[in-house]
Design a protein around this motif. Structure first.
Motif, PDB file in Angstrom:
ATOM      1  N   LYS A  40       0.834  -1.202   0.000  1.00 52.17           N
ATOM      2  CA  LYS A  40       0.000   0.000   0.000  1.00 52.17           C
ATOM      3  C   LYS A  40       0.867   1.250   0.000  1.00 52.17           C
ATOM      4  O   LYS A  40       0.612   2.212  -0.721  1.00 52.17           O
ATOM      5  CB  LYS A  40      -0.915  -0.005   1.229  1.00 52.17           C
ATOM      6  CG  LYS A  40      -1.818   1.222   1.312  1.00 52.17           C
ATOM      7  CD  LYS A  40      -2.690   1.155   2.564  1.00 52.17           C
ATOM      8  CE  LYS A  40      -3.559   2.405   2.654  1.00 52.17           C
ATOM      9  NZ  LYS A  40      -4.385   2.413   3.898  1.00 52.17           N
ATOM     10  N   VAL A  76       0.988   4.235  -2.847  1.00 53.38           N
ATOM     11  CA  VAL A  76       0.763   5.636  -2.481  1.00 53.38           C
ATOM     12  C   VAL A  76       1.930   6.492  -2.932  1.00 53.38           C
ATOM     13  O   VAL A  76       1.763   7.548  -3.536  1.00 53.38           O
ATOM     14  CB  VAL A  76       0.556   5.771  -0.954  1.00 53.38           C
ATOM     15  CG1 VAL A  76       0.620   7.236  -0.541  1.00 53.38           C
ATOM     16  CG2 VAL A  76      -0.789   5.161  -0.557  1.00 53.38           C
ATOM     17  N   ASN A 112      -2.782   9.458   2.003  1.00 49.09           N
ATOM     18  CA  ASN A 112      -2.995   8.849   0.691  1.00 49.09           C
ATOM     19  C   ASN A 112      -2.473   9.754  -0.423  1.00 49.09           C
ATOM     20  O   ASN A 112      -3.137   9.991  -1.427  1.00 49.09           O
ATOM     21  CB  ASN A 112      -4.475   8.531   0.467  1.00 49.09           C
ATOM     22  CG  ASN A 112      -4.685   7.654  -0.747  1.00 49.09           C
ATOM     23  OD1 ASN A 112      -3.831   6.845  -1.095  1.00 49.09           O
ATOM     24  ND2 ASN A 112      -5.815   7.827  -1.404  1.00 49.09           N
TER      25      ASN A 112
END
Length: 323
Positions: free
Chosen positions: A7, A11, A197
């Motif tokens: 993740k 990002v 994010n």
């Protein structure tokens, strides 16, 4: 753990590569043409304080140099007055560094916000973070202070441990209508991007928030990609402590100047004048401090310190901006 790592990589890929797809209007020559009219002339027509009253929120028992460097950079770029709001143990030490700095040992007082509040009316730009430390009690005070700065619509620069606070609680900057500049280094940038994010999350949080990522190449991100840029001119391989503090203090003075002159600054496309002023101020400070770094490194080499860079601010300013 592998899922979190994946993740994070996704990002960071978005954050690094998706924001320069458009042609930026902010080339080097355009920057200087837009910036120069905002620099106050030294012709005797200004009164004391008009060229900038800057507030620095930071300074703790362990870290007294950082607010000094930020404050001195703001003054040497051309601000008239700098107020430093620090904890009590740091105050005497910071005062001993320079008589030019106005030092308020208020951050650890029980009625800190009440004591600091009247001073905010006098300030054009505030920097939060240099030497702040991570004392939870101080963080509570600074959190309340950020809310008050938001209400008073004072432009804000957040650096160092101020960024740690914002990463922990991004909601503190959600409702700002005045400019906010975040100035993370590589590690701080990674923390922010994972928390928010990437740039998309930052823009969703508040379109008035801009980000200057410090590094071998300085990179500026904002809501309008036409105002984004990269700067890798000058600089050196020396990464001594205090360089980021010099940058944040320099941005503060340039930000006051560009905001005060924003209606005179015209780009050939419609843009938010506050965002344009913010982009210009960050570029001006980035160029200045990178030039100071190169000049000091040429003389001092591996022994170069932030103190050495301070001595080249005037020379670098004159070389870049001609006055």
């Amino acid at each position: 753990m592998m899922l979190n790592l994946l993740k994070r990589q996704i990002v960071m890929k978005h954050f690094y590569f998706s924001q320069f797809s458009k042609y930026s209007k902010m080339d080097r020559n355009n920057f200087f043409n837009l910036l120069l009219p905002s620099i106050p002339p030294l012709d005797g027509t200004h009164h004391k304080g008009q060229a900038g009253r800057i507030g620095i929120v930071g300074g703790s028992l362990e870290y007294t140099g950082a607010p000094y460097f930020a404050g001195m950079a703001a003054l040497k770029v051309g601000a008239d007055l700098v107020h430093i709001f620090c904890s009590n143990p740091a105050a005497t030490v910071i005062k001993s560094y320079s008589p030019e700095l106005i030092v308020h040992p208020l951050l650890d007082k029980l009625d800190a916000i009440k004591e600091i509040s009247p001073w905010l009316e006098r300030l054009h730009v505030i920097v939060i973070g240099p030497g702040l430390g991570r004392d939870p009690k101080i963080f509570n005070v600074v959190s309340d202070l950020i809310k008050l700065i938001s209400e008073k619509q004072i432009p804000l620069i957040i650096d160092a441990d101020g960024l740690f606070l914002i990463t922990e609680n991004p909601e503190l900057i959600r409702n700002f209508t005045s400019p906010i500049i975040l100035t993370p280094n590589k590690i701080e940038f990674e923390r922010l991007s994972c928390k928010l994010n990437g740039l998309t999350g930052l823009q969703e949080l508040n379109k008035n928030v801009t980000l200057l990522r410090k590094g071998m190449t300085d990179e500026f991100y904002c809501f309008n990609t036409d105002l984004e840029w990269k700067n890798k001119e000058a600089g050196s391989g020396r990464r001594c402590g205090g360089q980021g503090d010099l940058l944040s203090g320099s941005i503060a003075t340039f930000l006051h100047w560009t905001i005060a002159s924003r209606e005179k600054i015209n780009l050939d496309i419609p843009v938010d004048k506050m965002l344009l002023a913010t982009s210009l101020s960050c570029f001006a400070a980035s160029s200045l401090i990178r030039t100071c770094n190169a000049k000091a490194f040429q003389v001092k080499g591996r022994s170069m310190l932030a103190t050495d860079m301070v001595e080249y601010i005037h020379e670098a300013f004159t070389e870049l901006y001609g006055q």
